[in-house]
Structure formats: structure tokens, C-alpha cells
Write a protein that holds these residues in place. Structure first.
Motif, PDB file in Angstrom:
ATOM      1  N   ARG A  32      34.459  63.598  24.552  1.00 12.91           N
ATOM      2  CA  ARG A  32      35.227  64.365  23.489  1.00 12.91           C
ATOM      3  C   ARG A  32      34.728  65.743  23.421  1.00 12.91           C
ATOM      4  O   ARG A  32      33.386  66.034  24.284  1.00 12.91           O
ATOM      5  CB  ARG A  32      35.011  63.766  22.022  1.00 12.91           C
ATOM      6  N   GLU A  33      35.303  66.404  22.915  1.00  4.91           N
ATOM      7  CA  GLU A  33      34.699  67.826  22.726  1.00  4.91           C
ATOM      8  C   GLU A  33      33.604  67.784  21.717  1.00  4.91           C
ATOM      9  O   GLU A  33      33.404  66.942  21.042  1.00  4.91           O
ATOM     10  CB  GLU A  33      35.570  68.926  22.099  1.00  4.91           C
ATOM     11  N   PRO A  34      32.847  68.908  21.816  1.00  2.00           N
ATOM     12  CA  PRO A  34      31.284  68.786  20.867  1.00  2.00           C
ATOM     13  C   PRO A  34      31.569  69.076  19.661  1.00  2.00           C
ATOM     14  O   PRO A  34      32.762  69.562  19.564  1.00  2.00           O
ATOM     15  CB  PRO A  34      30.540  70.001  21.783  1.00  2.00           C
ATOM     16  N   ASN A  35      30.594  68.947  18.787  1.00  2.00           N
ATOM     17  CA  ASN A  35      30.756  69.375  17.286  1.00  2.00           C
ATOM     18  C   ASN A  35      30.731  71.009  17.632  1.00  2.00           C
ATOM     19  O   ASN A  35      30.338  71.462  18.250  1.00  2.00           O
ATOM     20  CB  ASN A  35      29.566  68.951  16.484  1.00  2.00           C
ATOM     21  N   GLY A  57      28.092  72.278  33.412  1.00  2.00           N
ATOM     22  CA  GLY A  57      27.546  73.089  32.447  1.00  2.00           C
ATOM     23  C   GLY A  57      28.143  72.889  31.076  1.00  2.00           C
ATOM     24  O   GLY A  57      27.982  73.750  30.130  1.00  2.00           O
ATOM     25  N   GLN A  58      29.375  72.249  31.010  1.00  2.00           N
ATOM     26  CA  GLN A  58      29.887  72.118  29.563  1.00  2.00           C
ATOM     27  C   GLN A  58      29.364  71.132  28.602  1.00  2.00           C
ATOM     28  O   GLN A  58      28.514  70.205  29.120  1.00  2.00           O
ATOM     29  CB  GLN A  58      31.517  71.491  29.907  1.00  2.00           C
ATOM     30  N   ILE A  59      29.500  71.518  27.414  1.00  2.00           N
ATOM     31  CA  ILE A  59      28.942  70.504  26.337  1.00  2.00           C
ATOM     32  C   ILE A  59      29.930  69.620  25.969  1.00  2.00           C
ATOM     33  O   ILE A  59      31.424  70.037  25.725  1.00  2.00           O
ATOM     34  CB  ILE A  59      28.369  71.533  25.214  1.00  2.00           C
ATOM     35  N   ILE A  60      29.601  68.319  25.989  1.00  2.19           N
ATOM     36  CA  ILE A  60      30.635  67.192  25.546  1.00  2.19           C
ATOM     37  C   ILE A  60      29.806  66.385  24.443  1.00  2.19           C
ATOM     38  O   ILE A  60      28.552  66.553  24.251  1.00  2.19           O
ATOM     39  CB  ILE A  60      31.020  66.421  26.788  1.00  2.19           C
ATOM     40  N   ARG A  61      30.737  65.358  23.943  1.00  2.00           N
ATOM     41  CA  ARG A  61      30.274  64.357  23.024  1.00  2.00           C
ATOM     42  C   ARG A  61      30.632  63.273  23.506  1.00  2.00           C
ATOM     43  O   ARG A  61      31.773  62.987  23.872  1.00  2.00           O
ATOM     44  CB  ARG A  61      30.701  64.737  21.561  1.00  2.00           C
ATOM     45  N   LEU A  62      30.099  62.022  23.481  1.00  2.00           N
ATOM     46  CA  LEU A  62      30.324  60.801  23.879  1.00  2.00           C
ATOM     47  C   LEU A  62      30.322  59.819  22.791  1.00  2.00           C
ATOM     48  O   LEU A  62      29.371  59.601  22.098  1.00  2.00           O
ATOM     49  CB  LEU A  62      29.306  60.145  25.035  1.00  2.00           C
ATOM     50  N   THR A  63      31.417  59.242  22.387  1.00  2.00           N
ATOM     51  CA  THR A  63      31.521  58.160  21.226  1.00  2.00           C
ATOM     52  C   THR A  63      31.604  56.978  21.935  1.00  2.00           C
ATOM     53  O   THR A  63      32.738  56.827  22.544  1.00  2.00           O
ATOM     54  CB  THR A  63      32.788  58.789  20.455  1.00  2.00           C
ATOM     55  N   HIS A  72      23.538  60.103  20.677  1.00  2.27           N
ATOM     56  CA  HIS A  72      22.638  60.931  20.006  1.00  2.27           C
ATOM     57  C   HIS A  72      21.178  61.201  20.448  1.00  2.27           C
ATOM     58  O   HIS A  72      20.594  60.096  20.842  1.00  2.27           O
ATOM     59  CB  HIS A  72      22.614  60.565  18.536  1.00  2.27           C
ATOM     60  N   SER A  73      20.597  62.219  20.264  1.00  7.88           N
ATOM     61  CA  SER A  73      19.148  62.288  20.368  1.00  7.88           C
ATOM     62  C   SER A  73      18.490  63.211  19.387  1.00  7.88           C
ATOM     63  O   SER A  73      19.320  64.175  18.901  1.00  7.88           O
ATOM     64  CB  SER A  73      18.809  62.902  21.856  1.00  7.88           C
ATOM     65  N   ASP A 100      24.546  65.171  18.639  1.00  4.11           N
ATOM     66  CA  ASP A 100      25.312  64.434  19.569  1.00  4.11           C
ATOM     67  C   ASP A 100      26.029  65.195  20.752  1.00  4.11           C
ATOM     68  O   ASP A 100      26.956  64.539  21.377  1.00  4.11           O
ATOM     69  CB  ASP A 100      26.660  63.861  18.714  1.00  4.11           C
ATOM     70  N   ASP A 101      25.604  66.252  20.910  1.00  6.04           N
ATOM     71  CA  ASP A 101      26.367  67.206  22.053  1.00  6.04           C
ATOM     72  C   ASP A 101      25.229  67.282  23.310  1.00  6.04           C
ATOM     73  O   ASP A 101      24.367  67.243  23.166  1.00  6.04           O
ATOM     74  CB  ASP A 101      26.566  68.450  21.894  1.00  6.04           C
ATOM     75  N   TRP A 102      25.936  67.012  24.332  1.00  9.03           N
ATOM     76  CA  TRP A 102      25.256  66.620  25.695  1.00  9.03           C
ATOM     77  C   TRP A 102      25.791  67.814  26.620  1.00  9.03           C
ATOM     78  O   TRP A 102      26.930  68.007  26.860  1.00  9.03           O
ATOM     79  CB  TRP A 102      25.358  65.365  26.302  1.00  9.03           C
TER      80      TRP A 102
END
Length: 118
Positions: A32-35, A57-63, A72-73, A100-102
């Protein structure tokens, strides 16, 4: 891999483990897109059945699809490795925070399905 079990120490959040050969629904994650994507300058991921390429290099979120909690970290040591803990966090609604962003790190322009995740 993640399931509805929480860590007994550390953050106490949902357990996440890396496995080489996924065989259950517990191994499926939604990209998903990041927060706050506007401030991150990205719109990576899947929205309403459509996907966009994920650039290095993109920022993503994994649900996690089974529990709807985000990978999350935060600054908590893992009970096993004593390194930074990675867990699954949230109320089961897919919402979260910037923990939650990676950032996608890879050696080509796009992250390909068959490429390893580091």
C-alpha cells in the motif's frame, strides 16, 4: 508470515517471522501507499484492484491480509535477536503511523515479484 499471536516480551505486538517457502494465507501482505503519502511524495501500491509499479527508493506500507495490521518497527529490541524489533501493529483496520513505512531498496529501477526482499 504473521498470525494473531502477540510477542510475550518486547513490545507485546503481533509476531512476524520471515519464512522462505510460504504455504499459508498468513504469508500474504498487501502493498500500500505510505502513511501521509502527500508528504512522502509517493502513491505506490494497490488501490481498488489496480496496481502501480513500485520503484526502488519508494516508501511503501505492508498490511497483513489476514489481520489487517501493518508491518511495523520502532525503537524496541527484539526478544530473540536483541536487534531492532519488527512486528505487526494496529487495530485491524489497516490504519497506522510512520513506523509502518518502509523504503524499497533494490538494484534495478523497479521491485520485481521474483526479486528477494532485504
Amino acid at each position: 508470515n504473521s498470525e494473531s499471536k502477540n510477542l510475550g516480551s518486547g513490545s507485546g505486538q503481533q509476531i512476524v517471522t520471515a519464512i522462505e517457502n510460504p504455504t499459508t494465507l498468513n504469508t500474504l501482505w498487501w502493498v500500500r501507499e505510505p502513511n501521509e503519502p502527500e508528504s512522502r511524495g509517493t502513491a505506490a501500491g494497490c488501490t481498488e484492484g489496480t496496481a502501480s509499479p513500485i520503484q526502488c527508493g519508494q516508501i511503501i506500507r505492508l498490511t497483513h491480509l489476514e489481520t489487517m495490521r501493518n508491518l511495523h518497527s520502532h525503537n524496541v529490541k527484539s526478544p530473540l535477536s536483541r536487534q531492532q524489533e519488527v512486528s505487526s501493529y494496529g487495530q485491524g483496520d489497516g490504519a497506522g503511523d510512520n513506523g509502518d513505512d518502509w523504503k524499497v531498496v533494490c538494484s534495478s529501477k523497479y521491485w520485481r515479484r521474483e526479486n528477494k526482499v532485504h
